[in-house]
Design an enzyme around this catalytic site. Sequence first.
Site, PDB file in Angstrom:
ATOM      1  N   HIS A 139       0.862  -1.179   0.000  1.00  0.00           N
ATOM      2  CA  HIS A 139       0.000   0.000   0.000  1.00  0.00           C
ATOM      3  C   HIS A 139       0.906   1.239   0.000  1.00  0.00           C
ATOM      4  O   HIS A 139       0.951   1.998   0.977  1.00  0.00           O
ATOM      5  CB  HIS A 139      -0.888  -0.022   1.237  1.00  0.00           C
ATOM      6  CG  HIS A 139      -2.103   0.868   1.154  1.00  0.00           C
ATOM      7  ND1 HIS A 139      -2.317   1.742   0.109  1.00  0.00           N
ATOM      8  CD2 HIS A 139      -3.160   1.030   2.004  1.00  0.00           C
ATOM      9  CE1 HIS A 139      -3.445   2.391   0.312  1.00  0.00           C
ATOM     10  NE2 HIS A 139      -3.975   1.976   1.446  1.00  0.00           N
ATOM     11  N   CYS A 274      -4.383   3.664   9.371  1.00  0.00           N
ATOM     12  CA  CYS A 274      -4.687   3.932   7.962  1.00  0.00           C
ATOM     13  C   CYS A 274      -6.187   4.042   7.704  1.00  0.00           C
ATOM     14  O   CYS A 274      -6.587   4.539   6.639  1.00  0.00           O
ATOM     15  CB  CYS A 274      -4.067   2.864   7.075  1.00  0.00           C
ATOM     16  SG  CYS A 274      -4.574   1.183   7.481  1.00  0.00           S
ATOM     17  N   ARG A 302      -3.304  11.942   2.488  1.00  0.00           N
ATOM     18  CA  ARG A 302      -3.400  11.100   1.292  1.00  0.00           C
ATOM     19  C   ARG A 302      -3.566  11.984   0.053  1.00  0.00           C
ATOM     20  O   ARG A 302      -2.976  11.729  -0.996  1.00  0.00           O
ATOM     21  CB  ARG A 302      -4.592  10.132   1.410  1.00  0.00           C
ATOM     22  CG  ARG A 302      -4.434   8.997   2.417  1.00  0.00           C
ATOM     23  CD  ARG A 302      -3.424   7.959   1.961  1.00  0.00           C
ATOM     24  NE  ARG A 302      -3.762   7.379   0.671  1.00  0.00           N
ATOM     25  CZ  ARG A 302      -4.610   6.362   0.487  1.00  0.00           C
ATOM     26  NH1 ARG A 302      -5.208   5.816   1.541  1.00  0.00           N
ATOM     27  NH2 ARG A 302      -4.844   5.877  -0.714  1.00  0.00           N
TER      28      ARG A 302
END
Length: 315
Positions: A139, A274, A302
Amino acid sequence: MITASSTSLKGKDLLTLADVSPETILNLLNKAQEIKKAKVNGEEYTPLKGKTLGMIFEKSSTRTRVSFEAGMLQLGGHALYLNSRDLQIGRGEPISDTAKVLSEYLDAIMIRTFSHDTVIELAEYASIPVINGLTDLYHPCQALADLLTILEVKGTLKGLKLAYIGDGNNVAHSLLMACSKVGIDIAIATPENYEANKEVVAKAESFASASGSTICLTTNPIEAVANADIIYSDVWTSMGQEEENEQRLKDFQGFQINRELVQHAKDDYMFLHCLPAHREEEVTAEIIDGSNSYIFQQAGNRLHAQKALLVEILA
């Protein structure tokens, strides 16, 4: 003003941070900070006018979809949401054919899927850049946002200690890559049989040797958290593992981030997750909603980290 930079990412894929140099990672973080400051100041920054990003989703998403789509829009470009059920790959079209066709229409592809091999195959046959938005193995975009948040809060990266408590999953793997590249010591505590992938660990150890950081793998959360600057958690049961949930709840007992555990970290530790989170499972509400938690700043980053990535690849 946002400065231009020469980068090794222009026109290239981002499948894992293992393929990205420490210098390029730091450059991305610097670019993300500039882009974030420009947005706060209301400055127009649209270097991706005329660019289109195709976003393939085989896994549901909140942060990945909205941050990439909003990011492309704010940079002057456009993003197309491509649910796998609406594409011909949902009816058996080979990934190779899909890659070649989409390369005729788009400037880049972001994919969020299960198997990492799918992303590798897509990148192999696409003639445009491919970004890994998440696989079961890595990720990387999350890890970039994590580093950005740590840098904002702590003012530095090298020499810090991050403790990850939970499943040795894609998030743990990308944290191993990210931390070992930029010089953050990382300790990962997992229950037995939930350890991080051995090949990923071996790669991270080679990067840590170069950066001067350390890697600790343990089954003892207290050992991992001891003197930590950052404590990181993820859900115990990820998408695609729902049938394992009951067993995982048993196996992960003792791995909850709670008041007792965080007492072993530094007083000014920062908590990261997350998201989405399951309060009172992997972390208590007291911790995740407390003053040491930076989860929403992390989630917001993000957007900025991915905007920097898109600019460096496409502009």
